[in-house]
Design an enzyme around this catalytic site. Structure first.
Site, short mmCIF file in Angstrom:
data_model
loop_
_atom_site.label_atom_id
_atom_site.label_comp_id
_atom_site.label_asym_id
_atom_site.label_seq_id
_atom_site.Cartn_x
_atom_site.Cartn_y
_atom_site.Cartn_z
N LYS A 178 4.19 -5.40 19.38
CA LYS A 178 5.07 -4.03 19.57
C LYS A 178 4.19 -3.09 18.71
O LYS A 178 3.88 -3.08 17.72
CB LYS A 178 6.36 -4.33 18.57
CG LYS A 178 7.28 -3.34 18.76
CD LYS A 178 8.24 -3.32 17.62
CE LYS A 178 7.88 -2.42 16.22
NZ LYS A 178 7.80 -1.11 16.49
N GLU A 256 -1.87 -7.02 6.93
CA GLU A 256 -2.70 -6.14 6.64
C GLU A 256 -2.12 -4.84 6.17
O GLU A 256 -1.38 -4.08 7.26
CB GLU A 256 -3.64 -5.85 7.66
CG GLU A 256 -5.01 -4.81 7.27
CD GLU A 256 -5.08 -3.69 7.04
OE1 GLU A 256 -4.60 -3.06 5.94
OE2 GLU A 256 -5.18 -3.13 8.04
N CYS A 290 -6.15 3.15 5.87
CA CYS A 290 -5.88 2.23 4.80
C CYS A 290 -7.18 2.14 3.94
O CYS A 290 -7.04 1.83 2.51
CB CYS A 290 -5.46 0.65 4.90
SG CYS A 290 -3.98 0.69 6.15
N GLU A 386 0.00 5.55 -2.09
CA GLU A 386 -0.89 5.92 -0.80
C GLU A 386 -0.41 7.12 -0.19
O GLU A 386 0.78 7.29 0.10
CB GLU A 386 -0.66 4.69 0.07
CG GLU A 386 -1.69 4.90 1.45
CD GLU A 386 -1.85 3.75 2.16
OE1 GLU A 386 -2.87 3.43 2.86
OE2 GLU A 386 -0.87 3.00 2.05
#
Length: 483
Positions: A178, A256, A290, A386
């Site tokens: 997906k 991840e 990331c 983040e």
């Protein structure tokens, strides 16, 4: 005059299909902020169909000799190269990324990574047979897991899809993938290409399937009884939800997740080179990476010099349209991401100082200026969480101990870098930094042969490398009596 929106449909068992109930979502071009397509919004019936296709295809795909799976992957890599311009154009419309950088920085590593896993398919082995009990011989079998439910993110839709499907297929698994609901277009083009290769070589049509949808679609995939493994690249929140859902029937999970990479610059570093490289590693892909170099820690003796130079580098960095070859990055991916990045700047504490940028660029699309923020404390929101945008923060430290404490003092643990001419210091720091990757005097290069993955809230499991390949296998012990 109204332009008809393109129709993006699921790819199940070798054919494109609308969602069973006909639902769709709009897909927006982040350069313009306007919809250019609709995508299927998949529900339970669509997930069932995709899983059934992958399950039916699994026995034949599993039983292929590795050399035959290798041939498929090599042909997929060749096909991606042959249709590179289509992939680049589609990905740019998906994400707003500069065409030139997508061509130079994404297509070559994607193709190389597929070819790496094609080779890895023929290197999968267990320990040699041996006698560990009198009269008995033991062997280890490495087997595919089964059907893999995979969810890819919107920051690198094509490349993260490769990181998902290439090791899974190489190991003998089948896939239901997906893409993000904001970036399905390039994944569906990849499905068309992969499906063509499978059909040409006479392999089952359900080996590779793509379904579009939202977070609820992802949950249905992870909780479905068919897949034996769930793999996601995404936010920490999404990863936690996947782990919780997968726990209901003890699925294997590969996560991840986010990052908050510390970039530790010591007083003996080559400041000019560090600034140049860190600016690129921090602003590339609009900081939507990331591993981006967006949390810089600088020794107090060179802090002011570094900040001045970085602010100038930010001012010299361009964001703009995909066909402008002079831009480093395009827009943020979506309206929510623009709101998130802007919110971090709006909520800065009084002691913080915006040295460059800090604002939206233009009124159309989701562009944000290259930004530098200094004067920050370790517990500030923008240090601990983040941002996922073109925002580089700078803190100062007094000595190595404080640098380590600041670097490790977040919940993320994906990537980091150290900038120094002192080899012993670099080795000490590489040992003490609690991150899955430590770069020395560079930041962000990745190669197919080396693992990518983190610790703590950055998740578990590895992408790329033999380690990532092994994550898509299971180990079976077979013992034979010699009597």
């Amino acid at each position: 005059m109204t332009t008809e929106l393109r129709r993006l449909r699921n790819y199940i068992a070798g054919e494109f299909r609308d969602a069973a109930d006909g639902r769709t979502t709009e897909v927006v071009n982040p350069v313009t902020g306007e919809a250019y397509a609709t995508a299927a919004l998949s529900g339970a019936a669509d997930v069932d169909a995709a899983m059934a296709a992958a399950e039916a295809a699994f026995p034949a795909w599993r039983d292929l000799v590795p050399g035959d799976r290798q041939k498929v992957l090599l042909k997929i890599a060749d096909a991606f190269e042959a249709r590179a311009e289509e992939l680049i154009a589609t990905e740019s419309e998906n994400t707003g990324k500069p065409l030139a950088l997508t061509r130079s920085e994404e297509i070559p590593p994607m193709v190389d990574q597929i070819r790496f896993f094609a080779g890895a398919a023929r290197m999968l082995e267990g320990r040699s047979a041996g006698e560990y009990m009198e009269g008995m011989t033991s062997i280890i079998r490495r087997e595919p897991i089964g059907v893999c439910a995979q969810v890819a993110p919107w920051n690198y839709p094509m490349m993260m899809a490769v990181w998902k499907f290439a090791p899974a297929l190489a190991a003998g698994n089948t896939v239901v993938l997906k893409p993000s609901d904001t970036t399905p277009a390039s994944t569906l083009l990849m499905a068309e290409i992969i499906g063509g290769v499978l059909e040409e070589l006479g392999h089952p049509k359900g080996v590779f399937n793509v379904i579009c949808g939202d977070r609820e679609t992802g949950r249905l995939m992870v909780e479905h009884p068919v897949p034996a493994m769930a793999s996601i690249t995404g936010s920490v929140r999404a990863g936690m939800q996947v782990a919780e859902s997968a726990a209901k029937d003890v699925k294997r999970v590969h996560l991840e997740l986010g990052g908050k990479a510390p970039v530790v610059v010591f007083e003996d570093a080559d400041i000019a080179k560090a600034v140049e490289d860190i600016a690129v590693a921090g602003y590339f892909n609009a900081g939507q990476d990331c591993t981006a170099a967006t949390r810089v820690l600088v020794h107090e003796s060179v802090h002011d010099e570094f900040v001045t130079a970085l602010a100038k580098a930010a001012a010299d960095t361009k964001t703009g349209l995909p066909d402008d070859e002079d831009v480093l990055y395009g827009p943020l991916n979506n309206a929510n991401q623009l709101k998130q990045v802007s919110g971090f700047i709006e909520r800065l504490p009084a002691h913080a100082k915006v040295e460059a940028g800090g604002h939206r660029v233009g009124e159309q699309g989701y562009f944000f200026a290259p930004t530098v923020v200094s004067g920050l404390a370790q517990d500030d929101e923008i240090i601990q969480h983040e941002v996922f945008g073109p925002v580089i923060t700078v803190q100062s430290f007094t000595d190595e101990e404080q640098a380590v404490a600041y670097a490790n003092g977040v919940e993320y643990a994906l990537a980091s870098s150290v900038w120094t001419k002192d080899h012993a210091r670099a080795m000490r720091m590489s040992k003490r930094l609690d991150f899955g990757c430590v770069w020395i005097n560079t930041h962000i290069p990745l190669v197919a042969e080396m693992p990518h993955g983190g610790f703590k809230q950055s998740g578990y499991g590895k992408d790329l490398s033999a380690y990532g390949f092994e994550d898509y296998t299971r180990i079976k012990h077979v013992m034979t009596s010699l009597g």
